[in-house]
Scaffold this active site. Sequence first.
Site, PDB file in Angstrom:
ATOM      1  N   ARG A 321       4.224  -8.551 -12.159  1.00 26.99           N
ATOM      2  CA  ARG A 321       3.972  -9.406 -11.000  1.00 26.99           C
ATOM      3  C   ARG A 321       3.062 -10.551 -11.412  1.00 26.99           C
ATOM      4  O   ARG A 321       1.901 -10.330 -11.757  1.00 26.99           O
ATOM      5  CB  ARG A 321       3.289  -8.598  -9.873  1.00 26.99           C
ATOM      6  CG  ARG A 321       4.059  -7.382  -9.376  1.00 26.99           C
ATOM      7  CD  ARG A 321       5.114  -7.725  -8.339  1.00 26.99           C
ATOM      8  NE  ARG A 321       6.071  -6.642  -8.188  1.00 26.99           N
ATOM      9  CZ  ARG A 321       5.953  -5.631  -7.307  1.00 26.99           C
ATOM     10  NH1 ARG A 321       4.912  -5.586  -6.499  1.00 26.99           N
ATOM     11  NH2 ARG A 321       6.876  -4.693  -7.228  1.00 26.99           N
ATOM     12  N   GLU A 323       1.333 -12.509  -9.833  1.00 35.50           N
ATOM     13  CA  GLU A 323       0.513 -12.888  -8.680  1.00 35.50           C
ATOM     14  C   GLU A 323      -0.902 -13.191  -9.141  1.00 35.50           C
ATOM     15  O   GLU A 323      -1.501 -12.407  -9.854  1.00 35.50           O
ATOM     16  CB  GLU A 323       0.449 -11.737  -7.669  1.00 35.50           C
ATOM     17  CG  GLU A 323       1.764 -11.437  -7.001  1.00 35.50           C
ATOM     18  CD  GLU A 323       1.714 -10.113  -6.223  1.00 35.50           C
ATOM     19  OE1 GLU A 323       0.619  -9.702  -5.818  1.00 35.50           O
ATOM     20  OE2 GLU A 323       2.788  -9.513  -6.049  1.00 35.50           O
ATOM     21  N   ARG A 329      -7.201  -3.870  -6.602  1.00 36.07           N
ATOM     22  CA  ARG A 329      -6.006  -3.022  -6.621  1.00 36.07           C
ATOM     23  C   ARG A 329      -4.738  -3.703  -7.121  1.00 36.07           C
ATOM     24  O   ARG A 329      -3.660  -3.133  -7.028  1.00 36.07           O
ATOM     25  CB  ARG A 329      -5.769  -2.414  -5.237  1.00 36.07           C
ATOM     26  CG  ARG A 329      -5.477  -3.438  -4.162  1.00 36.07           C
ATOM     27  CD  ARG A 329      -5.483  -2.796  -2.784  1.00 36.07           C
ATOM     28  NE  ARG A 329      -4.796  -3.653  -1.831  1.00 36.07           N
ATOM     29  CZ  ARG A 329      -3.832  -3.243  -1.025  1.00 36.07           C
ATOM     30  NH1 ARG A 329      -3.419  -2.006  -1.065  1.00 36.07           N
ATOM     31  NH2 ARG A 329      -3.272  -4.078  -0.183  1.00 36.07           N
ATOM     32  N   HIS A 330      -4.848  -4.913  -7.659  1.00 34.62           N
ATOM     33  CA  HIS A 330      -3.675  -5.612  -8.185  1.00 34.62           C
ATOM     34  C   HIS A 330      -3.714  -5.705  -9.704  1.00 34.62           C
ATOM     35  O   HIS A 330      -4.749  -5.995 -10.288  1.00 34.62           O
ATOM     36  CB  HIS A 330      -3.586  -7.027  -7.606  1.00 34.62           C
ATOM     37  CG  HIS A 330      -3.128  -7.052  -6.190  1.00 34.62           C
ATOM     38  ND1 HIS A 330      -3.999  -7.004  -5.124  1.00 34.62           N
ATOM     39  CD2 HIS A 330      -1.883  -7.095  -5.656  1.00 34.62           C
ATOM     40  CE1 HIS A 330      -3.310  -7.023  -3.985  1.00 34.62           C
ATOM     41  NE2 HIS A 330      -2.021  -7.075  -4.272  1.00 34.62           N
ATOM     42  N   GLU A 472      -2.015   1.141   0.954  1.00 29.57           N
ATOM     43  CA  GLU A 472      -0.570   1.252   0.779  1.00 29.57           C
ATOM     44  C   GLU A 472      -0.259   1.519  -0.693  1.00 29.57           C
ATOM     45  O   GLU A 472      -0.764   0.847  -1.573  1.00 29.57           O
ATOM     46  CB  GLU A 472       0.073  -0.064   1.243  1.00 29.57           C
ATOM     47  CG  GLU A 472       1.575  -0.118   1.170  1.00 29.57           C
ATOM     48  CD  GLU A 472       2.080  -0.810  -0.085  1.00 29.57           C
ATOM     49  OE1 GLU A 472       2.939  -0.224  -0.762  1.00 29.57           O
ATOM     50  OE2 GLU A 472       1.618  -1.924  -0.380  1.00 29.57           O
ATOM     51  N   SER A 475       6.268   1.094  -0.712  1.00 30.94           N
ATOM     52  CA  SER A 475       7.091   0.496   0.323  1.00 30.94           C
ATOM     53  C   SER A 475       8.513   0.933   0.049  1.00 30.94           C
ATOM     54  O   SER A 475       8.946   0.902  -1.093  1.00 30.94           O
ATOM     55  CB  SER A 475       7.018  -1.027   0.204  1.00 30.94           C
ATOM     56  OG  SER A 475       6.427  -1.572   1.343  1.00 30.94           O
ATOM     57  N   ARG A 523      -2.113   3.013  -9.149  1.00 37.60           N
ATOM     58  CA  ARG A 523      -2.665   3.031  -7.800  1.00 37.60           C
ATOM     59  C   ARG A 523      -2.770   4.464  -7.282  1.00 37.60           C
ATOM     60  O   ARG A 523      -3.754   4.827  -6.647  1.00 37.60           O
ATOM     61  CB  ARG A 523      -1.792   2.171  -6.871  1.00 37.60           C
ATOM     62  CG  ARG A 523      -2.603   1.482  -5.814  1.00 37.60           C
ATOM     63  CD  ARG A 523      -1.776   0.553  -4.948  1.00 37.60           C
ATOM     64  NE  ARG A 523      -1.895  -0.835  -5.362  1.00 37.60           N
ATOM     65  CZ  ARG A 523      -1.450  -1.865  -4.617  1.00 37.60           C
ATOM     66  NH1 ARG A 523      -0.855  -1.630  -3.456  1.00 37.60           N
ATOM     67  NH2 ARG A 523      -1.595  -3.101  -5.046  1.00 37.60           N
TER      68      ARG A 523
END
Lengths: 549, 549
Positions: A321, A323, A329-330, A472, A475, A523
């Site tokens: 990712r 991002e 948490r990323h 979370e 998903s 995670r």
Amino acid sequence: MISVFTALRRTSYFFRTSTSINPLHKYLSMTQDTEPPALSKSAAKKLAAKQAKEAKKAETQARLKAEAEARDTDDYSKERYGKLPTCNSREKTGRSWTEIEDLSKDMVESEVLVRARVHLSRLTGKQCFVKLRHRYYSVQVVYAVDDKISKQMLKYIGGCPKESIVDVTGTLVTAGIPVESCSQKLLEIQGSSFHVVSEAAPQLPLQIDDASRPLADDGPVVNQDTRLNNRILDLRTPANQAIYRIGHGVAALFREYLSGIGFTEIHTPKIISAASEGGANVFKVSYFKGNAYLAQSPQLYKQMAICADIERVFTVGAVFRAEDSNTHRHLCEFVGLDIEMAFKEHYHEVLTVIGEMFLNMFKGLQTKYATEIETVYKQYPAEPFKFIEPALRLEWPEAIRMLREAGVEIGDFDDLSTPQEKFLGKLVKAKYDTDFYILDKFPLEIRPFYTMPCPHDPKYSNSYDIFMRGEEIMSGAQRIHDPALLEERAKVHEIDLETIRSYIDSFKFGSSPHAGGGVGAERVLMLYLGLDNIRKSSMFPRDPKRLTP
Amino acid sequence: MISVFTALRRTSYFFRTSTSINPLHKYLSMTQDTEPPALSKSAAKKLAAKQAKEAKKAETQARLKAEAEARDTDDYSKERYGKLPTCNSREKTGRSWTEIEDLSKDMVESEVLVRARVHLSRLTGKQCFVKLRHRYYSVQVVYAVDDKISKQMLKYIGGCPKESIVDVTGTLVTAGIPVESCSQKLLEIQGSSFHVVSEAAPQLPLQIDDASRPLADDGPVVNQDTRLNNRILDLRTPANQAIYRIGHGVAALFREYLSGIGFTEIHTPKIISAASEGGANVFKVSYFKGNAYLAQSPQLYKQMAICADIERVFTVGAVFRAEDSNTHRHLCEFVGLDIEMAFKEHYHEVLTVIGEMFLNMFKGLQTKYATEIETVYKQYPAEPFKFIEPALRLEWPEAIRMLREAGVEIGDFDDLSTPQEKFLGKLVKAKYDTDFYILDKFPLEIRPFYTMPCPHDPKYSNSYDIFMRGEEIMSGAQRIHDPALLEERAKVHEIDLETIRSYIDSFKFGSSPHAGGGVGAERVLMLYLGLDNIRKSSMFPRDPKRLTP
């Protein structure tokens, strides 16, 4: 000029003890008398430093040689200690080593051979105390001067750099006073030999004791970046040794459970030709003469496996990712644990499997990794992870109701913010006493185009998130497996159909209804243990600012 | 002009039945009478094709509508067949499905519900024979016209597109004549209902029967590229269904064995900051504002884990090689099964573990995947994989001697070419009756700088390759764990020490002697089964010319 000069300087101490005047020596003397004209200030400084270093090195070597010679002549212990040559597999002696954790009462009075790290070595008068460490286990070795152990030997042991790996022999005995600082409190070793297998540099960039200190205690704190910059040392702390054993358990229990109920492991490509999700947050790769991208998710490939009748698949692998998220948490690269499963009539068939898989994992961790979990909590105290059986499944309207009753203003179909998720987690914990739950029936509008609408109310969907400690972790959804419906939903999302043509076409030749989801292993590990940062549960984390080690 | 025209044409058949003359219709008639001036030859051709297609579509829809109406009124079977609405998890009926492979004698005369693919549907007079397929299993369903099954129903079943997924109910019976074309030869189903769960497009880009045909048989051959271009269909062949189940076994057995003897699974980063091995054959990645690379091997990270006292590690994950190699055995991305292990005195401690791990894998495949292996051999016949216990370990000079005795001219320290490797494999097979062996003690000169020299003869090294059916699958070695020796060897290899500084520094704080190796899961799978191309053992292969699907 400088290079010749410095090259010669390097050999200078060999000449110091020489009585013959050889031409190089003569030249060296000359150059030493004359300041080299081309030498700048900084070069001079460097040179001086180098000279000092060389001199010190020569001195040390001379001292070591003298010591070695003294030892060789006077020392009755000389066979009992010292540095072993670098192991290059010269011999197979058939000797047998015992791990620290395996030392037990019934071995008392027997000779043992242990290989471990020197955690600490303390010389006090005629005794030397060595704390040996192996993973999260430790034992004390005591050496006392006698007719076998010389003063020189004691001095050598006392001076051994921390973190060196040593072979120690001795007699296992009952400790006179319990050794509170070691995991082996009631046993210790009366040392009879001490050989260094691999010597550590004398200066450590971080102290294992500092890196192991519980947050609540006084004393230097090692920050996360320093830890990661010196990861090899940081990973040696008992907590880290335990965390990554538990990490092994997370993936192993995931696979074990699914393999047992007919899932097939597949491997999906990480290099893909087209950027999914419109090219945002995707890493670009140069691929021979063209470009490619790193997969953000194995979803398409899992679904292709379903369309190819592999019906129940999982995959464990790197997910990327791009991002620019610098949160606790990323990660830019993580280990995805992904599931996809064909079902007969209702996606809850899949959701039940996912729920049971997690419960099985949590129970497996509790029973198989109790020591490791306890070891982690010693440094990073946390409430033990709680869950109920069967897994709690909440539906969206109920979650909104709970939030509103607790005073949160939120619309029926608004997405939850991260703080709202956390707050909901607290409400759920208070009401149901579980850190793990499934939130089902998300509003259709806030889910991706491939999400199957709810048959009973098209404002909702057959999709779900899964939470641990209010965060979370997964998903998932029933995916639309009908090409016409998929096109229709893509149009609503204003997606150019041509960009997803091959995805749509995947379902043209008959597809079972299916659902799935993915979770980051780091995670799960972080939240199960209640750690505060995902960089504590990724061995070599990657984030926008970190690409090393 | 064209776009307006074609847009209107698309709606034309709606007008055909309309009696009112609306303005659009009028415009359409006009444009039809007049050749649009801007229309090129190819555009005209396209247009004609489109018109034909539209007309056909309209005709089909009209026919289907008429048929459906007829069915609805006359058909006493109408509840027994037809297309189900797209499954959106509307209900949970609690019905129970039986897999084809689970149908057994003791269920004869009972009602069964089966979901599977229509492999073939053949209408002959008043009967329809359907071959249902699930993975590598199949069963015949017979429908006969009677007071429950109408002619219309039979026609519908006979017309169902191949590869559609259907729900079939019926009575399990003993087959009158053995059904040679199905895996269930002695049982068949007397069908009583037939519902389409997911309809396949009527035209398939490849026929499963063609893709499943043994090479020896006559009939169309589907080449590897066509297979890969239509991978979802290709993967449905019994051989492919079996290959990827065995692939599951390869990784599972690898992990199971190692986990059982104290190994810890780790996950190593795929995105790395510096290109290893000097930047050749490395994929470059844009990483935020900078660049990064895709890891060619997890070796550095495995070794760091050893230095961090994780002592026995394995990792399973993507490995990337930007080699422009278009061979039967090279991939640009593959699944690495990697091992690294600290040892006490001799790297043979590690080599023994590796050998036993493979033997355990081969035996596990033999016993747990016998049906799958047999299924693969039906399409791709091969000699069963042979091995001896314990694993054969040859030393380099012996291999050279064997080659020379067989007439190969080769120097004592020359590297083996691929044909020489294969030839050696044949010699070893003839002499020892094994397809698996370890070649130990490679010449130092042809191995990487970090390889530990042999203590008894510095022309050799503590390194090894492992072979299956004469092809190299794993390269490994005792790694140098002493920083000074590592620098010395790097200098001999003329490597700039600064480029490998962090690698050398990894060993500064004490390291156990260690050895390891890595293997590509796809190569193991290919060679175990004796397949001729690695694209048959990689589900979604990546090579210099292929990035899709």
